[in-house]
Write a protein that holds these residues in place. Structure first.
Motif, PDB file in Angstrom:
ATOM      1  N   UNK A   1       0.842  -1.207   0.000  1.00  0.00           N
ATOM      2  CA  UNK A   1       0.000   0.000   0.000  1.00  0.00           C
ATOM      3  C   UNK A   1       0.872   1.250   0.000  1.00  0.00           C
ATOM      4  N   UNK A   2       1.939   1.184   0.809  1.00  0.00           N
ATOM      5  CA  UNK A   2       2.810   2.357   0.880  1.00  0.00           C
ATOM      6  C   UNK A   2       3.444   2.638  -0.484  1.00  0.00           C
ATOM      7  N   UNK A   3       3.730   1.575  -1.225  1.00  0.00           N
ATOM      8  CA  UNK A   3       4.383   1.755  -2.520  1.00  0.00           C
ATOM      9  C   UNK A   3       3.381   1.943  -3.648  1.00  0.00           C
ATOM     10  N   UNK A   4       2.094   1.744  -3.328  1.00  0.00           N
ATOM     11  CA  UNK A   4       1.055   1.899  -4.355  1.00  0.00           C
ATOM     12  C   UNK A   4       1.091   0.781  -5.388  1.00  0.00           C
TER      13      UNK A   4
ATOM     14  N   UNK B   1     -13.301   6.280   1.400  1.00  0.00           N
ATOM     15  CA  UNK B   1     -12.759   6.179   0.038  1.00  0.00           C
ATOM     16  C   UNK B   1     -13.898   6.119  -0.976  1.00  0.00           C
ATOM     17  N   UNK B   2     -15.098   5.775  -0.526  1.00  0.00           N
ATOM     18  CA  UNK B   2     -16.230   5.715  -1.446  1.00  0.00           C
ATOM     19  C   UNK B   2     -16.899   7.091  -1.478  1.00  0.00           C
ATOM     20  N   UNK B   3     -16.989   7.726  -2.659  1.00  0.00           N
ATOM     21  CA  UNK B   3     -17.549   9.087  -2.690  1.00  0.00           C
ATOM     22  C   UNK B   3     -18.918   9.218  -2.019  1.00  0.00           C
ATOM     23  N   UNK B   4     -19.881   8.310  -2.237  1.00  0.00           N
ATOM     24  CA  UNK B   4     -21.167   8.514  -1.550  1.00  0.00           C
ATOM     25  C   UNK B   4     -21.034   8.494  -0.023  1.00  0.00           C
ATOM     26  N   UNK B   5     -20.154   7.634   0.502  1.00  0.00           N
ATOM     27  CA  UNK B   5     -19.958   7.604   1.961  1.00  0.00           C
ATOM     28  C   UNK B   5     -19.324   8.921   2.409  1.00  0.00           C
ATOM     29  N   UNK B   6     -18.347   9.379   1.646  1.00  0.00           N
ATOM     30  CA  UNK B   6     -17.691  10.643   1.988  1.00  0.00           C
ATOM     31  C   UNK B   6     -18.726  11.776   2.018  1.00  0.00           C
TER      32      UNK B   6
ATOM     33  N   UNK C   1     -18.900  16.216   9.300  1.00  0.00           N
ATOM     34  CA  UNK C   1     -17.502  15.772   9.442  1.00  0.00           C
ATOM     35  C   UNK C   1     -16.702  16.478   8.350  1.00  0.00           C
ATOM     36  N   UNK C   2     -15.852  17.410   8.753  1.00  0.00           N
ATOM     37  CA  UNK C   2     -15.249  18.288   7.748  1.00  0.00           C
ATOM     38  C   UNK C   2     -13.807  17.930   7.391  1.00  0.00           C
ATOM     39  N   UNK C   3     -13.289  16.878   7.998  1.00  0.00           N
ATOM     40  CA  UNK C   3     -11.951  16.440   7.607  1.00  0.00           C
ATOM     41  C   UNK C   3     -12.017  14.936   7.345  1.00  0.00           C
ATOM     42  N   UNK C   4     -11.666  14.528   6.132  1.00  0.00           N
ATOM     43  CA  UNK C   4     -11.771  13.115   5.763  1.00  0.00           C
ATOM     44  C   UNK C   4     -10.392  12.610   5.348  1.00  0.00           C
ATOM     45  N   UNK C   5      -9.970  11.521   5.968  1.00  0.00           N
ATOM     46  CA  UNK C   5      -8.643  10.998   5.653  1.00  0.00           C
ATOM     47  C   UNK C   5      -8.781   9.644   4.983  1.00  0.00           C
ATOM     48  N   UNK C   6      -7.975   9.430   3.938  1.00  0.00           N
ATOM     49  CA  UNK C   6      -8.177   8.221   3.134  1.00  0.00           C
ATOM     50  C   UNK C   6      -6.893   7.835   2.412  1.00  0.00           C
ATOM     51  N   UNK C   7      -6.955   6.720   1.691  1.00  0.00           N
ATOM     52  CA  UNK C   7      -5.815   6.296   0.882  1.00  0.00           C
ATOM     53  C   UNK C   7      -5.640   7.295  -0.259  1.00  0.00           C
ATOM     54  N   UNK C   8      -4.396   7.432  -0.726  1.00  0.00           N
ATOM     55  CA  UNK C   8      -4.096   8.438  -1.749  1.00  0.00           C
ATOM     56  C   UNK C   8      -4.992   8.291  -2.973  1.00  0.00           C
ATOM     57  N   UNK C   9      -5.263   7.044  -3.372  1.00  0.00           N
ATOM     58  CA  UNK C   9      -6.007   6.829  -4.615  1.00  0.00           C
ATOM     59  C   UNK C   9      -7.450   7.328  -4.516  1.00  0.00           C
ATOM     60  N   UNK C  10      -7.956   7.516  -3.294  1.00  0.00           N
ATOM     61  CA  UNK C  10      -9.354   7.928  -3.144  1.00  0.00           C
ATOM     62  C   UNK C  10      -9.517   9.447  -3.176  1.00  0.00           C
ATOM     63  N   UNK C  11      -8.425  10.165  -2.996  1.00  0.00           N
ATOM     64  CA  UNK C  11      -8.555  11.618  -2.855  1.00  0.00           C
ATOM     65  C   UNK C  11      -9.160  12.277  -4.112  1.00  0.00           C
TER      66      UNK C  11
END
Ligand code: PEP
Ligand code: MG
Length: 756
Positions: A373-376, A685-690, A698-708
């Motif tokens: 995951x760290x290396x993508x 990471x799922x846009x509808x959940x976000x 909830x104004x700060x969302x943290x996720x895997x890079x690929x979801x941003x």
């Protein structure tokens, strides 16, 4: 020396010639069965090939009626042959027709034969066929004969295997090495993405060309030297690691060492060489037996032992192969295939460039998965039968969006993936354009999109993905990927590096979250019935104050006179938070006294991972700066669905009225007490959940890079106020499929929900 060794050697020599012959595979097999029957003084020698449905087809015989070839097909549960295939063990029977498993097939003309010896034909861990000899007279086959037949079956495995493959295709020589499609396998997504390339097997492979030894004396010496080198390296490992590991792991290592010194193992290997095999082939023969036993063993203790034995076989193969035996990663076209893999090994491989990683190991929290995951690197784990089905050099597609691997895909599958890849690249390009833009909704709410990280490697993604900071830095990863407990200085160094690479963007350090599935051998944890509910995370940290304090000290020291943000995981009751925060404050005070330096700004938060805490947030008002929802754990506790059990882990979803009402209640309490709201589990990471989280405040969302990228795109399209009103109405009166209704609502707001 076994009585018939010279005969075995002659047979091996002859087999070597057959292997080198040009003729087609079937005529070679006919030649082989004749050879075996005559050398072993048997009336019958037959080969059965295991078909994909498990049935066993007679493909060559000397002694049975030739018309039965390609006709006699035994089901997986039929006859003695089926019995051998199922158990993956040889069986020797004096009077076969009297055996309860015996199945009579008139077309074979088997009536007059009594004695039966069957051995499995094993290849990369699975049974691919059965080799049988039979005699008219009732007789007991000697152990040496069983051994000889097993050795031969290994050589045969390569010839038999080619029968399951059609000739190399002409159309796409650069893609498919050979054969028909290999089908697909399912697993768990460890790191999302798509990858294409050729399989490189982590476990050493012995090519058929290297099966036979040119000079047996020399070969025996090579094997002996290999064993000496292997044992020396294990002794060295004990000296280095043993001292710092503590008692339990030391016992495990000691058991491993005993296996390496086991004389019966060495004797078995030498026996293979005496029969004409190369040292590598002899190790491979034993490895196949260990793998077959592992596949059949149910008892966890036994399975561990067979794993160890197979590990040893692999180590010895590496020692024998030297540099040449190392897997060849070719530029950027390789997909690594492994049963298990250490994090350091993966890091090493990745230097040469990897397009994907496939593992049999199931835990998404395994160290290799963390590094992937760290290396993508697109990665899938928990793939049953992986190493049985994939061959060195096979073309594979790693679909780590769906959790599927396609082996030697046909043109239709290949083309479909090419289009998907093109689409993916197009989308990535669209997301890249959003990089410098804020995640601002149409009606002007700014949401911080942060990165989940755990190694400083991850921090490369901060700029690439355009994240606003690190919303979750999993500090335990440093512990998980190192052999020994990181010292104070190691921790300070890592945290300083992370802060430096974040270059002023906020970093939320989550304190040690060990236990559960994140097991540290060096910490000697007890086995628990329900580790997820057990002695883990903050509970464990508060009971190991020395370890915990050291980490807090490292964090304070790393922050020096800059800002520091710390959050505590899996807090269930306020007392745990108070105790943890008190320790942190002591460290801050200690640092101020000792060095005159303290963080310019200290922000302390708590993770919402157990439902109970949500009902206590009002009691933490004034004490806590922020709350971060750990959806991975919260989901499993809220719905009582183990996140590690695939059959239930994806059954429940946060887009559910009960879950959203709970999160709304928590948000209201926190807002009333000035506690900032954020989320850091995988669910965002799922846009509808976000969108749902953003709508609930909830104004700060943290996720895997690929979801941003996808989440930012969705947020920028939405009128959050209107979406919130729609969502609240649905939550008020859910009827029918709530999830589908929320997805429809998101779609009305222009959000692409096709993949949700
Ligand atoms: C969580 O539980 O959502 C979380 C972020 O913590 P972890 O996945 O590391 O347990
Ligand atoms: Mg968690």
């Amino acid at each position: 020396m076994p009585y018939n060794m010279p005969a075995t050697r002659v047979l091996m020599n002859n087999l070597r010639q057959v292997m080198a012959e040009d003729g087609d595979t079937r005529s070679r097999l006919d030649h082989v069965v004749r050879l075996i029957a005559s050398t072993m003084v048997a009336d019958v020698c037959s080969i059965y090939l295991r078909e994909p449905d498990g049935a066993l087809l007679l493909i060559a015989t000397e002694g049975l009626k030739p018309e039965a070839v390609n006709k006699t097909r035994l089901t997986a549960f039929e006859g003695l042959v089926g019995f051998v295939a199922r158990t993956a063990e040889p069986i020797s029977i004096e009077d076969a027709p009297r055996h309860p498993a015996f199945s009579y097939r008139p077309e074979t003309g088997e009536d007059p034969f009594h004695a039966f010896l069957g051995v499995p034909i094993l290849r990369t861990g699975g049974v691919t066929g059965v080799l049988v000899v039979q005699n008219r007279t009732e007789r007991t086959y000697r152990e040496e004969e069983v051994d000889t037949l097993q050795t031969i079956s290994m050589v045969l495995a390569e010839i038999v295997h080619t029968l399951t493959l059609s000739p190399a295709p002409q159309a796409a020589p650069d893609r498919r090495m050979r054969g028909p499609g290999g089908g697909s396998l399912k697993g768990r997504i460890f790191c999302e993405g798509l990858g294409f390339g050729r399989a490189v097997l982590h476990d050493p492979v012995v090519p058929a060309a290297k099966f036979f030894a040119a000079d047996q004396v020399e070969e025996a010496e090579r094997l002996s030297q290999g064993l000496v080198d292997l044992r020396t390296s294990i002794d060295r490992m004990m000296l280095i690691d043993g001292a710092v590991l503590g008692e339990d792991p030391r016992d495990v290592m000691e058991a491993y060492r005993l296996l390496a010194y086991d004389s019966s193992w060495a004797e078995k290997l030498h026996e293979g060489v005496r029969s004409g095999l190369s040292a590598e082939a002899s190790v491979d023969r034993v490895r196949r037996e260990h793998r077959a036993k592992l596949q059949n063993a149910r008892d966890p203790y036994l399975r561990e032992r067979f794993h160890d034995l197979e590990d040893l076989d692999n180590r010895l193969l590496r020692v024998l192969g030297g540099e040449e035996g190392k897997p060849q990663i070719t530029g950027d076209r390789s997909v690594l295939v492994a049963r298990r893999l250490g994090p350091a090994e993966l890091l090493e491989y990745s230097k040469a460039g990897l397009k994907g990683l496939l593992m049999e190991e199931a835990a998404a929290s395994s160290h290799a998965a963390i590094v992937a995951r760290a290396l993508g690197i697109p990665a899938i784990g928990g793939i049953e039968g992986l190493t049985t089905r994939i061959e060195q050099g096979d073309y594979v597609i790693v679909d780590a969006e769906e959790g599927t691997v396609h082996i030697r895909p046909d043109d239709a599958v290949y083309d479909a993936y090419q289009s998907r890849e093109a689409l993916r690249s197009e989308r990535q390009a669209a997301y890249a354009k959003l990089k410098g833009l804020p995640a601002r909704t149409l009606d002007g709410t700014d949401i911080s999109l942060m990165l989940n990280a755990g190694l400083d490697l991850d921090l490369d993604m901060l700029d690439q993905a355009g994240a606003d900071g690190v919303g979750l830095f999993r500090t335990e990863f440093q512990f998980l990927v190192s052999e020994t407990l990181p010292r104070l200085n190691d921790q300070i160094t890592l945290y300083q590096r992370v802060l430096k690479r974040a270059a002023g963007r906020p970093v939320v350090f989550r304190t040690l979250d060990l236990g559960g599935d994140k097991v540290l051998p060096a910490l000697n944890l007890q086995r628990e019935e329900n580790p997820a509910l057990g002695w883990r995370s903050i509970r464990f940290a508060l009971d190991h104050k020395g370890l915990f304090r050291r980490q807090l000290r490292a964090l304070v020291r790393a922050a020096a006179d800059g800002p520091l943000t710390v959050m505590f995981p899996m807090v269930t009751v306020p007392a745990e938070y108070h105790a943890a925060k008190a320790l942190l404050m002591e460290e801050v005070a200690w640092s101020a006294r000792k060095t005159g330096v303290q963080p310019s700004q200290l922000s302390v938060g708590v993770m919402l991972e157990t439902p109970a805490l949500g009902f206590s947030m009002q009691d933490l008002g004034g004490e806590v700066d922020f709350l971060s929802v750990g959806t991975n754990d919260l989901l499993q506790f809220f719905f009582a669905a183990d996140r590690m059990t695939p059959s239930v882990s994806e059954r429940y979803d946060l887009v559910d009225p009960a879950a959203l009402r709970y999160l709304k209640m928590v948000a209201e309490v926190c807002t009333a007490h000035n506690i900032r709201l954020s989320v850091c589990g995988e669910a965002t990471a799922s846009p509808p959940v976000a969108l749902c989280f953003a709508a609930l405040g909830y104004t700060s969302l943290s996720m895997a890079a690929s979801a941003i990228g996808p989440v930012k795109q969705a947020l920028r399209k939405v009128d959050l106020g209107a979406f919130r009103a729609g969502l609240l109405a649905l939550m008020d009166k859910p009827n029918g499929s709530f999830r589908n209704q929320v997805l429809a609502l998101a779609a009305e707001h222009g959000i692409d929900t096709a993949d949700s």
